[in-house]
Design a protein around this motif. Structure first.
Motif, PDB file in Angstrom:
ATOM      1  N   ALA A 119       0.840  -1.395   0.150  1.00 48.32           N
ATOM      2  CA  ALA A 119       0.186  -0.089   0.035  1.00 48.32           C
ATOM      3  C   ALA A 119       0.889   1.100  -0.038  1.00 48.32           C
ATOM      4  O   ALA A 119       0.509   2.282  -0.800  1.00 48.32           O
ATOM      5  CB  ALA A 119      -0.968  -0.212   1.468  1.00 48.32           C
ATOM      6  N   LEU A 120       1.868   1.242   0.821  1.00 49.64           N
ATOM      7  CA  LEU A 120       2.877   2.518   0.774  1.00 49.64           C
ATOM      8  C   LEU A 120       3.472   2.695  -0.447  1.00 49.64           C
ATOM      9  O   LEU A 120       3.769   3.901  -1.027  1.00 49.64           O
ATOM     10  CB  LEU A 120       3.652   2.437   1.968  1.00 49.64           C
ATOM     11  CG  LEU A 120       3.460   2.255   3.487  1.00 49.64           C
ATOM     12  CD1 LEU A 120       4.421   2.006   4.423  1.00 49.64           C
ATOM     13  CD2 LEU A 120       2.435   3.430   3.705  1.00 49.64           C
ATOM     14  N   VAL A 121       4.028   1.611  -1.250  1.00 44.66           N
ATOM     15  CA  VAL A 121       4.662   1.760  -2.473  1.00 44.66           C
ATOM     16  C   VAL A 121       3.840   2.158  -3.524  1.00 44.66           C
ATOM     17  O   VAL A 121       3.810   3.157  -4.196  1.00 44.66           O
ATOM     18  CB  VAL A 121       5.262   0.017  -2.928  1.00 44.66           C
ATOM     19  CG1 VAL A 121       5.835   0.266  -4.317  1.00 44.66           C
ATOM     20  CG2 VAL A 121       6.255  -0.184  -1.912  1.00 44.66           C
ATOM     21  N   VAL A 122       2.448   1.432  -3.501  1.00 40.42           N
ATOM     22  CA  VAL A 122       1.452   1.995  -4.658  1.00 40.42           C
ATOM     23  C   VAL A 122       0.798   3.387  -4.315  1.00 40.42           C
ATOM     24  O   VAL A 122       0.605   4.163  -5.377  1.00 40.42           O
ATOM     25  CB  VAL A 122       0.521   1.001  -4.776  1.00 40.42           C
ATOM     26  CG1 VAL A 122      -0.510   1.232  -5.516  1.00 40.42           C
ATOM     27  CG2 VAL A 122       0.979  -0.382  -5.298  1.00 40.42           C
ATOM     28  N   LEU A 123       0.316   3.432  -3.197  1.00 40.32           N
ATOM     29  CA  LEU A 123      -0.507   4.715  -2.850  1.00 40.32           C
ATOM     30  C   LEU A 123       0.409   5.861  -2.393  1.00 40.32           C
ATOM     31  O   LEU A 123      -0.333   7.016  -2.506  1.00 40.32           O
ATOM     32  CB  LEU A 123      -1.246   4.408  -1.538  1.00 40.32           C
ATOM     33  CG  LEU A 123      -2.222   3.152  -1.855  1.00 40.32           C
ATOM     34  CD1 LEU A 123      -3.461   3.033  -0.542  1.00 40.32           C
ATOM     35  CD2 LEU A 123      -3.309   3.397  -3.248  1.00 40.32           C
ATOM     36  N   SER A 124       1.583   5.734  -1.882  1.00 35.23           N
ATOM     37  CA  SER A 124       2.378   6.807  -1.504  1.00 35.23           C
ATOM     38  C   SER A 124       3.731   7.090  -2.111  1.00 35.23           C
ATOM     39  O   SER A 124       4.361   7.947  -1.869  1.00 35.23           O
ATOM     40  CB  SER A 124       2.687   6.864   0.133  1.00 35.23           C
ATOM     41  OG  SER A 124       1.587   6.678   0.931  1.00 35.23           O
ATOM     42  N   LYS A 125       3.819   6.259  -3.203  1.00 36.81           N
ATOM     43  CA  LYS A 125       4.988   6.154  -4.220  1.00 36.81           C
ATOM     44  C   LYS A 125       6.307   6.131  -3.370  1.00 36.81           C
ATOM     45  O   LYS A 125       7.382   6.841  -3.494  1.00 36.81           O
ATOM     46  CB  LYS A 125       5.000   7.376  -4.980  1.00 36.81           C
ATOM     47  CG  LYS A 125       3.675   7.701  -5.529  1.00 36.81           C
ATOM     48  CD  LYS A 125       3.536   6.614  -6.677  1.00 36.81           C
ATOM     49  CE  LYS A 125       1.919   6.808  -7.435  1.00 36.81           C
ATOM     50  NZ  LYS A 125       1.689   5.620  -8.233  1.00 36.81           N
ATOM     51  N   LEU A 126       6.410   5.334  -2.372  1.00 39.37           N
ATOM     52  CA  LEU A 126       7.435   5.302  -1.480  1.00 39.37           C
ATOM     53  C   LEU A 126       8.562   4.121  -2.297  1.00 39.37           C
ATOM     54  O   LEU A 126       8.105   3.313  -2.829  1.00 39.37           O
ATOM     55  CB  LEU A 126       7.399   4.839  -0.024  1.00 39.37           C
ATOM     56  CG  LEU A 126       6.805   5.656   0.865  1.00 39.37           C
ATOM     57  CD1 LEU A 126       6.587   5.319   2.529  1.00 39.37           C
ATOM     58  CD2 LEU A 126       7.467   6.894   0.758  1.00 39.37           C
TER      59      LEU A 126
END
Length: 268
Positions: free
Chosen positions: A175-182
């Motif tokens: 979720a952090l990779v996809v939604l927050s571009k981390l």
């Protein structure tokens, strides 16, 4: 069985140190099957153990600049609210006997363990199919927050954490990779801080509802924390991706065992 349980507690931390996650999924089974803790109480204990272990693991990540505090706050607030509300209000409202199917009575304990087993299977598939290496090679994108989806995801993860007592890192990191571009490295570090906050705050929702065996809880937590440092040392000498896949298969077998055991020979 307690000696085996203490050794397993150490392994929980070692697995966290080795592969950066997944170990918390074993906490409830260890407490239930090796220490004889009631499944409902085990989910509460797991929140404390997972929270404390993740907090310790988050410190070196923060020093390395691998934690994005803004993301942790935005994702963490709905997640923390959901896990606290679940432990404080929803779990106590679940009846002792949830429903019946013929002569089979689905109790609160059986429901919790079945939910946990399903989560274990989902987590194992995530670990087996994971593409961590590929994600790390991808270029880091400009951070853009998808607030509605982050809110929904945070609440879903928080509710699941509250119900089964697992950290939910395998849901948070993607979720952090996809939604927050981390980047993957930042997502792993940030997830540790989120897991620590929501698990420890969620645990406070059980205070007053459950009688806590602090002696057992603190011993298991201390062993898990020691295991994290041992796992981190070992991780420098072995291939983490291969270990993650192997651990994923182990979790899959454990999840299927618990599912079959609870449906065929449920704990009373």
């Amino acid at each position: 069985m307690e000696i085996i349980g203490y050794f397993a507690s150490l392994l929980i931390g070692i697995s966290l140190g080795l592969i950066g996650g997944g170990g918390s999924i074993l906490t409830v089974p260890v407490l239930v099957y090796l220490f004889g803790v009631n499944p409902i109480l085990a989910t509460a204990y797991s929140l404390f153990i997972v929270g404390a272990s993740s907090l310790v693991g988050a410190f070196p990540k923060y020093k390395q600049g691998m934690i994005n505090l803004k993301t942790a706050i935005i994702f963490g607030i709905p997640s923390i609210a959901a896990v606290y509300a679940t432990r404080k209000f929803i779990v106590p409202l679940i009846p002792s006997e949830v429903f019946t199917v013929g002569d089979f009575v689905v109790t609160k304990s059986i429901l919790m363990m079945v939910l946990f087993a399903v989560l274990m299977v989902a987590a194992s598939i995530s670990m087996i199919r994971g593409n961590k290496s590929n994600a790390e090679e991808a270029p880091e994108e400009e951070q853009v927050f998808n607030y509605p989806l982050i809110l929904v995801e945070g609440m879903i993860v928080g509710t699941l954490t509250g119900l089964v007592g697992a950290g939910g890192g395998f849901l948070i990191i993607p979720a952090l990779v996809v939604l927050s571009k981390l980047s993957m490295k930042q997502a792993v570090g940030t997830s540790l801080l989120i897991i620590a906050a929501k698990s420890l705050i969620g645990f406070t929702g059980d205070l007053g509802h459950q009688e806590i065996d602090w002696n057992l809880l603190l011993i298991v937590t201390a062993l898990a924390i020691v295991g994290i440092f041992l796992g981190d040392i070992i991780s420098k000498k072995v291939d983490g991706d291969k270990l993650k896949v192997g651990f994923g298969w182990f979790v899959l077998v454990m999840g299927m065992y618990i599912l079959i055991q609870q449906l065929a020979f449920p704990l009373k």
